[in-house]
Motif scaffolding. Structure first.
Motif, PDB file in Angstrom:
ATOM      1  N   LEU A 221       0.836  -1.188   0.000  1.00 43.06           N
ATOM      2  CA  LEU A 221       0.000   0.000   0.000  1.00 43.06           C
ATOM      3  C   LEU A 221       0.875   1.243   0.000  1.00 43.06           C
ATOM      4  N   THR A 222       0.538   2.200  -0.853  1.00 37.92           N
ATOM      5  CA  THR A 222       1.235   3.474  -0.923  1.00 37.92           C
ATOM      6  C   THR A 222       0.322   4.531  -0.332  1.00 37.92           C
ATOM      7  N   ARG A 223       0.860   5.324   0.566  1.00 36.53           N
ATOM      8  CA  ARG A 223       0.041   6.340   1.233  1.00 36.53           C
ATOM      9  C   ARG A 223       0.019   7.611   0.390  1.00 36.53           C
ATOM     10  N   PHE A 224      -1.182   8.161   0.225  1.00 35.38           N
ATOM     11  CA  PHE A 224      -1.358   9.389  -0.536  1.00 35.38           C
ATOM     12  C   PHE A 224      -2.322  10.289   0.210  1.00 35.38           C
ATOM     13  N   HIS A 225      -1.918  11.535   0.452  1.00 34.02           N
ATOM     14  CA  HIS A 225      -2.821  12.496   1.078  1.00 34.02           C
ATOM     15  C   HIS A 225      -3.421  13.366  -0.010  1.00 34.02           C
TER      16      HIS A 225
ATOM     17  N   ASN B  10      -4.780   4.995   0.991  1.00 38.55           N
ATOM     18  CA  ASN B  10      -3.720   3.988   0.855  1.00 38.55           C
ATOM     19  C   ASN B  10      -4.086   3.115  -0.337  1.00 38.55           C
ATOM     20  N   TYR B  11      -3.358   3.306  -1.452  1.00 40.56           N
ATOM     21  CA  TYR B  11      -3.704   2.607  -2.684  1.00 40.56           C
ATOM     22  C   TYR B  11      -2.623   1.598  -3.065  1.00 40.56           C
ATOM     23  N   PRO B  12      -2.969   0.563  -3.831  1.00 42.90           N
ATOM     24  CA  PRO B  12      -1.980  -0.453  -4.241  1.00 42.90           C
ATOM     25  C   PRO B  12      -0.861   0.163  -5.078  1.00 42.90           C
TER      26      PRO B  12
ATOM     27  N   TRP C 139      -9.531  -5.187  -1.741  1.00 43.99           N
ATOM     28  CA  TRP C 139      -9.062  -3.868  -1.304  1.00 43.99           C
ATOM     29  C   TRP C 139     -10.240  -2.895  -1.211  1.00 43.99           C
ATOM     30  N   VAL C 140     -11.137  -2.923  -2.214  1.00 43.05           N
ATOM     31  CA  VAL C 140     -12.316  -2.047  -2.192  1.00 43.05           C
ATOM     32  C   VAL C 140     -13.202  -2.415  -0.990  1.00 43.05           C
ATOM     33  N   ASP C 141     -13.413  -3.707  -0.763  1.00 45.01           N
ATOM     34  CA  ASP C 141     -14.232  -4.147   0.365  1.00 45.01           C
ATOM     35  C   ASP C 141     -13.690  -3.616   1.700  1.00 45.01           C
TER      36      ASP C 141
END
Length: 170
Positions: free
Chosen positions: A47-51, A60-62, A163-165
């Motif tokens: 997971l990559t954190r993005f603000h 937090n996206y793949p 991930w969506v769930d």
């Protein structure tokens, strides 16, 4: 002497070729498809954190997806790769617009699951399948996470559906 050396070198090369052929992989029964390469790609991610300042939230996206900068004032962030995209959309309930979840229902999406503060929808159109989660964040906004992908990737996107769930607002 030349004949003996040439003969010995030839035998050595022949033996080396025979020995190495046993170690070479056997021919593929079928070719790799986009599903296979996508599965390989999905198997190796974090997971990559993005603000997001415009959405006012952490996402937090793949890591195999790429953040796409959208021009103008949009209320969404898009993470994309090839023929897969995830959109995180924030709708204000103060306006007169339909939420992204309501638009999905209008496109023929089926309601798959309903929780206390969320719903899961799935559907398809001419070119894409989609899977979404609509979260009631608070009394003034709704957050929709929409996964869109080519029907060819139906089995490969199971980790993204999960991930969506599991997506939560942070």
């Amino acid at each position: 002497m030349r004949f003996k050396v040439g003969f010995v070198v030839g035998i050595c090369l022949w033996l080396a070729a025979c020995g190495s052929s046993e170690q070479q992989p056997k021919g593929y029964v079928s070719e790799l498809t986009s599903d296979d390469s996508l599965t390989i790609s999905l198997g190796q991610w974090e997971l990559t954190r993005f603000h997001s300042d415009k959405l006012g939230m952490e996402i937090n996206y793949p890591s195999f997806l790429y953040h796409q900068a959208l021009p103008g004032e949009t209320c969404q962030e898009v993470f994309i790769r090839d023929d897969i995209s995830i959109s995180v959309i924030v709708d204000s309930l103060m306006g007169m617009n339909y939420s992204a979840g309501q638009q999905m229902m209008g496109m023929g999406a089926d309601l798959v699951e309903v929780g206390d503060d969320y719903s899961i929808l799935t559907g398809a159109d001419e070119n894409w399948d989609y899977y979404g989660k609509v979260i009631d964040d608070d009394s003034t906004r709704v957050v929709t996470i929409m996964l869109r992908y080519s029907p060819d990737h139906d089995e490969a996107v199971d980790p993204l559906r999960e991930w969506v769930d599991n997506f939560k607002i942070k």
